[in-house]
Every structure is written in structure tokens, then in C-alpha cells.
Motif scaffolding. Structure first.
Motif, PDB file in Angstrom:
ATOM      1  N   GLY A  54       9.004  -9.508  19.882  1.00 53.39           N
ATOM      2  CA  GLY A  54       8.015  -8.571  19.360  1.00 53.39           C
ATOM      3  C   GLY A  54       8.569  -7.375  18.605  1.00 53.39           C
ATOM      4  N   ARG A  55       9.897  -7.241  18.542  1.00 51.20           N
ATOM      5  CA  ARG A  55      10.473  -6.092  17.832  1.00 51.20           C
ATOM      6  C   ARG A  55      11.189  -6.557  16.570  1.00 51.20           C
ATOM      7  N   ALA A  56      11.069  -5.745  15.507  1.00 57.57           N
ATOM      8  CA  ALA A  56      11.727  -6.090  14.237  1.00 57.57           C
ATOM      9  C   ALA A  56      13.235  -5.934  14.387  1.00 57.57           C
ATOM     10  N   VAL A  57      13.966  -7.013  14.052  1.00 54.05           N
ATOM     11  CA  VAL A  57      15.427  -7.012  14.188  1.00 54.05           C
ATOM     12  C   VAL A  57      16.026  -7.664  12.955  1.00 54.05           C
ATOM     13  N   LYS A  58      17.176  -7.170  12.525  1.00 59.68           N
ATOM     14  CA  LYS A  58      17.861  -7.776  11.369  1.00 59.68           C
ATOM     15  C   LYS A  58      18.647  -8.994  11.819  1.00 59.68           C
ATOM     16  N   SER A  59      18.189 -10.158  11.413  1.00 56.23           N
ATOM     17  CA  SER A  59      18.771 -11.397  11.927  1.00 56.23           C
ATOM     18  C   SER A  59      20.124 -11.707  11.307  1.00 56.23           C
ATOM     19  N   CYS A  60      20.527 -10.945  10.276  1.00 55.79           N
ATOM     20  CA  CYS A  60      21.837 -11.194   9.649  1.00 55.79           C
ATOM     21  C   CYS A  60      22.947 -10.534  10.436  1.00 55.79           C
ATOM     22  N   THR A  61      22.590  -9.689  11.403  1.00 54.21           N
ATOM     23  CA  THR A  61      23.633  -9.078  12.227  1.00 54.21           C
ATOM     24  C   THR A  61      23.341  -9.317  13.701  1.00 54.21           C
ATOM     25  N   LEU A  84      -4.303 -15.832   6.656  1.00 53.41           N
ATOM     26  CA  LEU A  84      -3.149 -14.952   6.542  1.00 53.41           C
ATOM     27  C   LEU A  84      -3.215 -13.838   7.577  1.00 53.41           C
ATOM     28  N   HIS A  85      -2.049 -13.373   7.999  1.00 50.08           N
ATOM     29  CA  HIS A  85      -1.969 -12.144   8.789  1.00 50.08           C
ATOM     30  C   HIS A  85      -2.452 -10.988   7.898  1.00 50.08           C
ATOM     31  N   PRO A  86      -3.120  -9.996   8.474  1.00 45.87           N
ATOM     32  CA  PRO A  86      -3.624  -8.899   7.633  1.00 45.87           C
ATOM     33  C   PRO A  86      -2.529  -8.238   6.782  1.00 45.87           C
ATOM     34  N   MET A  87      -1.300  -8.216   7.287  1.00 48.36           N
ATOM     35  CA  MET A  87      -0.213  -7.617   6.493  1.00 48.36           C
ATOM     36  C   MET A  87       0.091  -8.486   5.277  1.00 48.36           C
ATOM     37  N   GLN A  88       0.086  -9.803   5.464  1.00 47.94           N
ATOM     38  CA  GLN A  88       0.309 -10.706   4.321  1.00 47.94           C
ATOM     39  C   GLN A  88      -0.798 -10.514   3.280  1.00 47.94           C
ATOM     40  N   ILE A 107       7.369  -7.515   5.246  1.00 50.19           N
ATOM     41  CA  ILE A 107       6.158  -7.791   6.025  1.00 50.19           C
ATOM     42  C   ILE A 107       6.467  -7.737   7.522  1.00 50.19           C
ATOM     43  N   MET A 108       7.586  -8.345   7.920  1.00 50.68           N
ATOM     44  CA  MET A 108       7.922  -8.347   9.348  1.00 50.68           C
ATOM     45  C   MET A 108       8.210  -6.931   9.834  1.00 50.68           C
ATOM     46  N   SER A 109       8.879  -6.155   8.992  1.00 47.50           N
ATOM     47  CA  SER A 109       9.157  -4.766   9.335  1.00 47.50           C
ATOM     48  C   SER A 109       7.857  -3.967   9.420  1.00 47.50           C
ATOM     49  N   ALA A 110       6.982  -4.187   8.433  1.00 44.63           N
ATOM     50  CA  ALA A 110       5.737  -3.418   8.362  1.00 44.63           C
ATOM     51  C   ALA A 110       4.817  -3.709   9.544  1.00 44.63           C
ATOM     52  N   ILE A 111       4.789  -4.972   9.982  1.00 41.95           N
ATOM     53  CA  ILE A 111       3.959  -5.300  11.147  1.00 41.95           C
ATOM     54  C   ILE A 111       4.445  -4.504  12.364  1.00 41.95           C
ATOM     55  N   ASP A 112       5.761  -4.452  12.505  1.00 43.88           N
ATOM     56  CA  ASP A 112       6.353  -3.703  13.619  1.00 43.88           C
ATOM     57  C   ASP A 112       6.018  -2.205  13.502  1.00 43.88           C
ATOM     58  N   ILE A 113       6.041  -1.687  12.290  1.00 44.00           N
ATOM     59  CA  ILE A 113       5.710  -0.267  12.082  1.00 44.00           C
ATOM     60  C   ILE A 113       4.275   0.007  12.545  1.00 44.00           C
ATOM     61  N   VAL A 114       3.375  -0.856  12.119  1.00 48.87           N
ATOM     62  CA  VAL A 114       1.967  -0.653  12.493  1.00 48.87           C
ATOM     63  C   VAL A 114       1.786  -0.795  14.003  1.00 48.87           C
ATOM     64  N   HIS A 115       2.456  -1.765  14.588  1.00 47.81           N
ATOM     65  CA  HIS A 115       2.361  -1.916  16.044  1.00 47.81           C
ATOM     66  C   HIS A 115       2.825  -0.658  16.763  1.00 47.81           C
ATOM     67  N   ARG A 116       3.888  -0.068  16.266  1.00 46.60           N
ATOM     68  CA  ARG A 116       4.445   1.104  16.949  1.00 46.60           C
ATOM     69  C   ARG A 116       3.616   2.363  16.732  1.00 46.60           C
ATOM     70  N   HIS A 117       2.985   2.449  15.552  1.00 40.85           N
ATOM     71  CA  HIS A 117       2.226   3.674  15.234  1.00 40.85           C
ATOM     72  C   HIS A 117       0.730   3.505  15.399  1.00 40.85           C
ATOM     73  N   GLY A 118       0.289   2.301  15.691  1.00 41.46           N
ATOM     74  CA  GLY A 118      -1.151   2.064  15.705  1.00 41.46           C
ATOM     75  C   GLY A 118      -1.675   2.250  14.291  1.00 41.46           C
ATOM     76  N   GLY A 119      -2.909   2.608  14.156  1.00 42.17           N
ATOM     77  CA  GLY A 119      -3.465   2.794  12.815  1.00 42.17           C
ATOM     78  C   GLY A 119      -3.178   4.172  12.255  1.00 42.17           C
ATOM     79  N   ARG A 153      -6.723  -2.420   8.269  1.00 44.45           N
ATOM     80  CA  ARG A 153      -7.276  -3.755   8.569  1.00 44.45           C
ATOM     81  C   ARG A 153      -6.955  -4.160  10.005  1.00 44.45           C
ATOM     82  N   MET A 154      -5.724  -3.876  10.439  1.00 43.88           N
ATOM     83  CA  MET A 154      -5.307  -4.297  11.787  1.00 43.88           C
ATOM     84  C   MET A 154      -6.035  -3.477  12.848  1.00 43.88           C
TER      85      MET A 154
END
Lengths: 161, 780
Positions: A54-61, A84-88, A107-119, A153-154
Motif C-alpha cells: 500500500g505504500r509507494a516505493v521505487k522498485s528500481c532500488t 479506470l482508477h480515478p487517478m488514471q 500515477i502510483m505516486s499520486a495515489i499514495d499522496i492522496v491516500h496520505r493526505h485525504g482530499g 474524485r476519490m
């Protein structure tokens, strides 16, 4: 070589990989989930962002071993069938992408941002929170718009649930 | 226009695959039995290769082969070429050294490939590359223009004495000297246009697949112009004849010019694929992108502008040294000449201009076209000069510009370009209004009371796009024509495929090109597919760069559509037993004007393919192609106004507002156009505030990662106030001018003019980092 098992987009996955394998390479090369991209070697650009538990992580590291047993969601796993997901949808409707290369990570980062900050997001917060995602095409103007649009939207979707 | 026609902000058809992770970029493609390439690159800026020992690497696990520069020379693979011949003012041809795809004897920049490992996996190739032993004899390096032209400087190529590629001139030197002789005021200064790294987010990549039975190659590559890649690979590098080489550029993750050029890596991948008998994939990492993608800008200039007593411009004199890096990249020679010096008249009536451009080799990465390519350098130089002049002459910068604007069109400048149309007052007026220029003094005073330095800067840019009439560019030395092609295929059931030589790598062609068809036929855009980026599918085309896809690419589609419509009308008239001249096309139907008789497009298409009942002598089918060669450049122009604040304690700059008013002619999709402007503006702002490719004295690129090279991030830049004025381009059927590069061309001067206005010191170079700004404040 190590045997790993994890859940990727709701499906159980096991694989035997070199210990040095990065999560992004497991996703792209072994699981053919090529929506997650590599844009740099230094954890700067965020094209590789996925959700780990559920948390945004950089998969290249992230070594595959670090994600052993985890629940992984990639860009391929966020829409419900054709819906589509509302972010998409917000990225599409606000022209928040051009070449599309940074877009999955955005998009994956932004979803995490919205989850953490709510609306409760404003432009300044979104810009600061997107510090770890580089886009060369859009100048961020429409990405910021997209994230703010998706946040409302979320919020509406959440209220309806 | 219809809801999906020209002028409608339709959401993009291509977006669904990108937002769901279904885009298909080169690195996403796998071929059975594919091997992986990793290059061994020079750590030195200048060195002789004494020996290369590949034996230990060859013995490493999973290694298929290790190939060196000498082998590629022995196999007679051609050297890389520069496709635009420039002559020095003494008439001599430009002086170029050879650029082999991998260096056999001498390396001339850090990152130049000397060998390649082909292995079963990326990691195994990388491991083995570590085991390749290259014995170098280091040579002194010339890391910048100043070092390269100094007496006794290290010499890069014996063909280019003094490291000078050419010493080129344009304009009437005598007329300029005379004008300066009678000038009431002269404004002059020296400035640097900093070197940039394009940094498209998708690193370059190539997959080469040789079919020994057919002696046929397929190359998947990150290209803005796959046919040009095939032509060059075939005609100059001896890879394969054109009909035995298919080049595919699938989804490409941004280009900005850097993916125009044919690079050593794809040549080596093709050659290696035949040698090892398997497909070879190379995917660059970001470090390789920094070291090997063609860089942009890197000029050092002296400029003087002469005014009469009424503040009218009399003449401009410029001397520019342009850094080409270690080798002449594909179109590098044209950038500081025909794409730069020809735009130095800007939006102004300057009766005489003389410019000298000296192209210089240095031990750095090759430099070529990067978004704007020459035009940002011209705009930055001229707009800083004009702003400086306004301050020196103590006149309002907007009024000084207005006084000197070109107002009559067509206008022939003294430097080749013939501007066809524009309205520079209109865009300036709109920008002044949007920026509330009248209220600026009060805002500045208020900021001052709060301890902040507030400044406002202008940039009134013009660019030449479309690039360009083939005959004209041929006469100037171009090795290619710069037309575009299109084919319109109406399928038997009435859906449409457009095959275009343009290539979309973020620009949204799949939407905008379909909008043109929708506009003409009145059908939904989902009935139209755009096919591009595959030399096996699409007829020869020139690709996308120079903001040309609308002005040139869509004009070709327009021409092909006209042919299709003419034939379809004949068929419809025949079917409806009406006169061809009475047929009109509306909402996907062919109607007999003034009657209720009509036939739908699918029925016309079906009739064309069944051929049961066509006019006598008509060929079956409904498919036409066209080649469109532009009659002139197009001239997008606009006014940008940047307002910002500087913290005198830290030198940090904060944006207050950024206004962009552009005249791109007719807009096909305003949403997409504005997106192009936003992106360009941030690349211009990035140059002005953040980005700088820095080499140390030994030729090491010290800014070779995103940790060291400051890419603009979301919190570095503002949201923009973007609007448009419109003068329709008379040179093409759509009246469009092109919008891809404007932001990157105009933005940097507006930012620096605003900062220098704020701090009261004009001695400031890009990037204006807090450190530089703080020092400039304290030096003032």
C-alpha cells in the motif's frame, strides 16, 4: 539464487531469481509487467514506483528479497476491469501525460499522496509531494491539475462508499 | 468543427494504453533467444587505446562474444556522418574527423564506446564488461571552447587544425559596420548559453534481430524518424540495403531532438546481431544517456546592438563560438548556423545584421539539436540585449520592443528568413494585460517593503518551424529533403487508416491527426487509426522534429484526404446518379446538395472495393497518398512575461506568475497545444535556473546523474497562464505554425530578464542558481 514468493496485483507469484535481482526487473523481465519503467539509476525519477503493502516505493532500488512476502500493486493492477482508477481517469481528462513514460510512476505516486493526505490537497502540497517523480514532457502543470482533480474524485467515491 | 474536429480539446486516444501500463516501448519488447549488450566505455576524455584484452571477459559465464572497435572497422561498417554540409567564409568545406561506432585507436570523450559484451542477460553482460581490460595512454584534453581554441591546445582531429570545424558568416558586414559608425547608442555584452542534457525520460534503446535466411534485419529503436534511421544505416553505414532493413520506432518516451540522430549503439547492435546470429538488445541506463545522448546549446557569444537617436534598431553584430563536442553529430552543423543565426532578427526590424559562427571541437559529448535547436540561443541572446538596451536607454522594455516590431508582412530579414505573417503587438498586448503590467510598480514596491526583490522580464520570441522547403534547405547544404508523406486508406467498411511519416513520442498525433479526418468527413475519431513508426508499414517519411508534424505532416494528410474525397465524390455521384459537383460531405455522408439524397461513407467505400458499379474506367479501391513539401518555414511567435521574487538573503528565486501568449496559427487541439507549451516552458526555465552540464578541466562530466544535474521538478516551477493570439499561416492549407518548441525557445530570456530586473545587476549567467544570484546581488 533465492526463491521468493509475493502477491502481485492480487495473484500469488513465486520465482527463483538471482539475489541481486531488483524488484523492477522481476516485474518487467519475469512477470512481463512492463508498465513499470526504469528512468534512472539513482532513485531520482520515480518512473519505477509501485505500491508495496500500500505504500509507494521505487522498485528500481528494491531488491526482490526485500519485497518477499509482500503485497505488490503495479500500474497494471489499479483499474477494475475496464473501469479506470480515478487517478488514471484524471490524468487522461486533464492531459496529465504526453510520452507516457513517467506516467505509471506518477500515477502510483499520486495515489499514495492522496491516500496520505485525504482530499485535503492544495497545489503547493502536490508539487512538494511530487519531488520524487521527474517528468520531462508536461512541465507538471497538468499533472498537478490531474492529481488535484483525482483527489476530489476519490473523496467523492469514498463518501459514496 | 464538430465536437471532435479541428479546434476541439479532445482527450487523447492514445492515453488509455499509457495510463494502464500497456504502452509498448523498445525495452518492453522481447525476442526469443535475445542476447543483451553492454558497452565498455572510455573513462578518459582523450586517450590512445594501446590494447584491449577481451579474453578474461569472454571466459565469463553467459558471455556470447566480446567485440571491439577494430573489428567494426575491419568489417567495413561506415563511420557516423554529419548530414548538413556547412562551408566556412573562405569557401572551404567544414573540417571533420572520422567517428567510428566504437573507437579503434583514439577516444575523444568520456563515455565513447570501445568494446561491447554480448551475453545471456543484462547482468552477465555488465559483469563481463568489468573484465575487459583496456590499456589507455592518456592525452591532454580540451574540455571547453576556451581551452580548445587556446594556442597550443590539444588537437582532437588532424583534419581540423586548431579544433575549428568551420568559421561561418551570414549577413552584410560592411553595412553593419557603417550602421554602427553612425549609431547614437550601442548596447553590448558577452554571454554564455549553457550546455544542457536532453534527458527524455525513456533512455535510448535498440533491439537488432538478424534473419540469416532472408539476410534481413529488424531494428526496434527509440527514434523520432525511423525512415531517416533506415536511410542512414543503409546508405552510409553499410548495415544492409534498405529493403532488407526494417526499422520500428514503437512508443517512444520523449525525444526533444535527442532521438533524431543515429547513434553508435544501434549500429553496433545491428552489426553484432549478424555476428552472433541472435537478436541483441541494448538498453541505455541514465548514466549512458548523460554521457552519450547528444547534448544541447553550449554557445559563447559577443553581441552588439546599435540604435539611432530615436531608439530604433540600426544593426546587430554577433560573434558566436559553438561547442560541437568531440564529433560532428548528424545535424549538428546546421544548429548554430541556419537554425540560429537566421533567427537573430527576432521580432524586430533590424536593417543590417552580421554574424560569425565558429564551430569548435572539444573533448566532450557531441552536441546537436535539442528542443528549439539554435532558436533558443538566438532568442536568449537577442531578448537579453533588448532588455539591457531598455535599461541602458532608460525606456520601458515593452515600448522599446513595440517601437522596433515588424508590422508589415511579408518581411524579409537580412538573415535569409522571410516572415510570412504575424502580429507581434497583439501578443505583447495580450501578455501585458494577462500579467497586469500596469500594476507591477505597486507590486514591486510592496515586495520591497517585505524585504523581497521583485522583477519582471520579457521575452518576445520568433522561431522558424516546419523545417522546411526541400529546395531551400538543399541549397543551404542539407543532405535530405524536409517534406512529409501521408497515405489515407479507407477500408471497405469505411473505417480509416492514416499512415504518416511523422512520429509521435508524446505529441498526441493519434488524436490530432484523427481530428483532421473527423473534421473533413464528419466521422468520429474512433473510426480513424494513425499508423506510424514502422518502415515496413509506412511509406518513406521524414519524421518529427522542428515543430513540423502539424505544419508539414498534417499538410501531407490534408493533401491525401483531398484526393480520397475527390474519388469518393465521383463514386457517390455515380451511385446517386447525381453530378459530382453537387456532392457535399457532411456527418459521414455524401449528400446531393439541395436534395434528401445521400449515401454513407461505408457504402461509398464498399462500392470502391466491390467495384461492381463504379464509373467507367475508374480503378477499384479508395486509398491515396501524398507528399507535401512546405513552401516556407512557419513562424510561430509570442510574448512571455515572467514575474518573480528574489530573496536577497539567500538568492533564491520564487515565481509570482508566468504569462505565455503564443501565435501558433490555427490550433488543432488547444488542450494538447497548451500541454506542449507547458513542457517547453519548463525546459526553458530549467535552463535558466537549474540545468547545467558541467565538465571539469580533464573532460569529466561531473553532472552525469539526476543527483548532480538539476532537472526541473514539480516544486521548482509554477503553473502557467497560457493563451493564444492567431494569425493563420498562409503557407500551408491548415494555417498552422507548430507549437512544440516555443516554450523552450522563449522562456529562459524572460526568467533571466526578470531576475536581473529584480537584483539590479545585468551580469548574470544561466543557470541562475541561488549562489550565482546571491553573488550578483552583492556585486551590484
Amino acid at each position: 539464487m533465492s526463491k521468493i514468493s509475493m502477491t502481485v496485483n492480487g495473484k500469488a507469484v513465486t520465482a527463483e531469481v538471482e539475489d541481486r535481482t531488483l524488484l523492477v526487473h522481476l516485474l518487467r523481465d519475469h512477470l512481463n509487467l512492463t508498465g513499470t519503467h526504469v528512468g534512472c539509476d539513482t532513485s531520482q525519477c520515480g518512473a519505477c514506483i509501485v505500491h508495496i503493502d500500500g505504500r509507494a516505493v521505487k522498485s528500481c532500488t528494491t531488491l526482490v528479497g526485500q519485497a518477499n512476502g509482500a503485497n505488490i500493486t503495479t500500474i497494471e493492477g489499479i483499474s477494475k476491469g475496464d473501469e479506470l482508477h480515478p487517478m488514471q481517469a484524471a490524468f487522461r481528462d486533464n492531459h496529465g501525460l504526453q510520452c507516457g513514460y513517467c506516467t505509471p510512476g506518477m500515477i502510483m505516486s499520486a495515489i499514495d499522496i492522496v491516500h496520505r493526505h485525504g482530499g485535503d490537497l492544495d497545489e503547493e502540497t502536490v508539487r512538494q509531494e511530487l519531488e520524487g517523480n521527474i517528468c520531462r514532457c508536461t512541465g507538471y502543470h497538468n499533472i498537478v491539475k490531474s492529481v488535484l482533480d483525482a483527489a476530489s474524485r476519490m473523496k467523492v467515491a469514498q463518501a459514496a462508499e | 468543427m464538430g465536437i471532435e474536429g479541428i479546434g476541439a480539446s479532445v482527450v487523447r486516444k492514445e492515453d488509455r494504453r499509457f495510463i494502464t501500463g500497456k504502452g509498448r516501448y523498445v525495452d518492453d519488447i522481447k525476442i526469443i533467444g535475445m542476447t543483451y549488450a553492454h558497452f565498455v566505455r572510455s573513462p578518459h576524455a582523450h586517450a590512445k587505446i594501446k590494447s584491449i584484452d577481451v579474453e578474461a571477459a569472454k571466459a565469463m559465464p553467459g558471455v556470447v562474444d566480446v567485440l571491439t572497435g577494430q573489428q567494426i572497422v575491419d568489417d567495413k561498417v561506415g563511420n557516423l556522418i554529419c548530414g548538413w554540409a556547412i562551408h566556412s567564409k573562405d569557401g572551404s568545406a567544414m573540417k571533420m574527423g572520422a567517428w567510428p561506432a566504437m573507437a579503434p585507436e583514439t577516444v575523444r570523450f568520456v563515455g565513447q564506446a570501445v568494446a561491447v559484451v554480448i551475453a545471456e542477460s543484462k547482468n552477465l553482460a555488465r559483469d563481463a564488461a568489468e573484465a575487459v581490460v583496456v590499456d589507455y595512454e592518456e592525452l591532454p584534453a580540451a574540455a571547453d571552447i576556451k581551452a580548445a581554441i587556446a594556442p597550443g591546445a590539444p588537437q582532437l582531429h588532424p583534419e581540423a587544425p586548431g579544433n575549428i570545424v568551420y568559421d561561418w558568416e551570414i549577413g552584410d558586414q560592411k553595412a553593419v559596420d557603417e550602421a554602427f559608425g553612425k549609431a547614437a547608442n550601442v548596447v553590448s555584452f558577452e554571454l554564455t548559453n549553457n550546455r544542457l542534457v536532453p534527458n527524455a525520460m525513456e533512455p535510448r534503446a535498440a533491439i537488432a534481430d538478424y534473419d540469416s535466411a532472408e539476410e534481413h534485419f529488424t531494428l526496434y529503436t527509440t527514434s523520432q524518424n525511423p525512415h531517416v534511421a533506415r536511410l542512414v544505416l543503409s546508405a552510409f553505414y553499410n548495415i544492409a540495403p534498405e529493403h532488407k532493413l526494417r526499422v520500428v520506432a514503437p512508443d517512444v518516451g520523449g525525444g526533444f531532438g535527442s532521438k533524431i540522430f543515429i547513434y553508435p549503439e544501434e549500429m553496433v547492435a545491428l552489426w553484432a546481431s549478424k555476428k552472433v546470429g541472435r537478436a541483441v538488445k541494448w538498453t541505455g541506463d541514465r548514466s549512458e544517456a548523460f554521457l552519450t545522448d547528444a547534448h544541447g546549446r553550449d554557445h559563447v557569444s559577443k553581441a552588439e546592438l546599435a540604435f539611432d537617436k530615436d531608439n530604433k534598431m540600426l544593426a546587430l553584430r554577433v560573434t558566436t563560438h559553438a561547442n560541437f563536442g568531440a564529433y560532428m553529430s548528424l545535424f549538428s552543423s546546421s544548429v548554430p548556423t541556419y537554425l540560429y543565426a537566421t533567427l537573430l532578427s527576432g521580432q524586430y526590424n533590424i536593417p543590417a545584421i552580421y554574424t560569425e559562427v565558429i564551430g569548435v571541437y572539444t573533448n566532450t559529448t557531441p552536441v546537436d539539436a535539442y528542443r528549439g535547436a539554435g532558436r533558443p540561443e538566438a532568442c536568449y541572446l537577442l531578448e537579453r540585449l533588448v532588455e539591457t538596451a531598455a535599461r541602458q536607454l532608460k525606456v520601458d522594455p515593452a515600448e522599446l520592443r513595440r517601437k522596433n516590431f515588424i508590422t508589415q508582412f511579408p518581411h524579409q530579414t537580412p538573415v535569409i528568413m522571410a516572415y510570412d505573417i504575424g502580429d507581434f503587438n497583439a501578443s505583447l498586448d495580450a501578455a501585458l494585460k494577462a500579467a497586469d503590467y500596469a500594476g507591477f510598480p505597486a507590486r514591486k514596491a510592496k515586495a520591497k517593503a517585505e524585504g523581497k526583490l521583485r522583477g519582471l522580464g520579457f521575452s518576445c520570441y520568433i522561431e522558424a518551424c516546419g523545417i522546411a522547403p526541400s529546395k531551400a534547405v538543399g541549397s543551404l547544404g542539407a543532405g535530405v529533403g524536409l517534406w512529409e508523406s501521408a497515405e489515407v486508406r479507407v477500408n471497405p467498411v469505411g473505417t480509416i487508416e492514416i499512415l504518416t511519416g511523422s512520429h509521435s513520442h508524446g505529441q498526441g498525433h493519434e488524436t490530432t491527426f484523427a481530428q483532421l479526418v473527423a473534421d473533413r468527413l464528419g466521422i468520429p475519431i474512433n473510426q480513424v487509426s494513425i499508423v506510424h513508426g514502422d518502415t515496413d508499414k509506412v511509406q518513406f517519411g521524414m519524421g518529427t522534429y522542428g515543430s513540423r508534424s502539424a505544419a508539414v505532416g498534417m499538410s501531407a494528410i490534408f493533401k491525401a484526404m483531398e484526393k480520397v474525397e475527390a474519388k469518393a465524390k465521383k463514386i457517390a455521384a455515380h451511385q446517386l446518379e447525381a453530378s459530382e459537383g453537387d456532392i457535399v460531405i457532411e456527418n459521414g455522408e455524401f449528400k446531393v446538395t439541395g436534395t434528401d439524397k445521400s449515401i454513407a461513407l461505408p457504402m461509398v467505400a464498399l462500392a470502391a472495393y466491390t467495384a461492381h458499379n463504379l464509373p467507367d474506367g475508374m480503378e477499384p479501391g479508395l486509398k491515396e497518398s501524398a507528399f507535401y513539401d512546405p513552401t516556407n518555414f512557419t513562424f510561430p511567435a509570442g510574448s512571455y512575461i515572467c514575474e518573480l521574487e528574489v530573496d536577497p538573503g539567500t538568492g533564491k528565486t520564487s515565481f509570482v506568475s508566468f504569462v505565455a501568449v503564443d501565435d501558433f496559427g490555427r490550433l488543432i487541439n488547444p488542450m494538447i497545444v497548451e500541454g506542449q507549451v507547458h513542457g517547453g516552458l519548463v525546459q526553458g526555465i530549467g535552463q535558466a535556473l537549474l540545468e547545467n552540464a558541467i565538465y571539469d578541466d580533464t573532460g569529466q562530466l561531473v553532472t552525469a546523474s539526476f543527483m548532480d544535474y538539476a532537472m526541473p521538478r514539480a516544486d521548482d516551477v509554477p503553473s502557467f497562464k497560457v493563451s493564444h493570439t492567431e494569425t493563420l499561416c498562409p503557407g500551408n492549407p491548415l494555417g498552422v505554425k507548430g507549437c512544440g518548441e516555443a516554450g523552450a525557445i522563449g522562456a529562459s530570456a524572460a526568467v533571466i530578464n526578470a531576475i536581473t530586473d529584480a537584483i539590479g545587476n545585468n551580469k548574470l549567467e544561466m543557470p541562475a542558481t541561488p549562489d550565482r544570484v546571491w553573488h550578483a546581488i552583492h556585486a551590484a
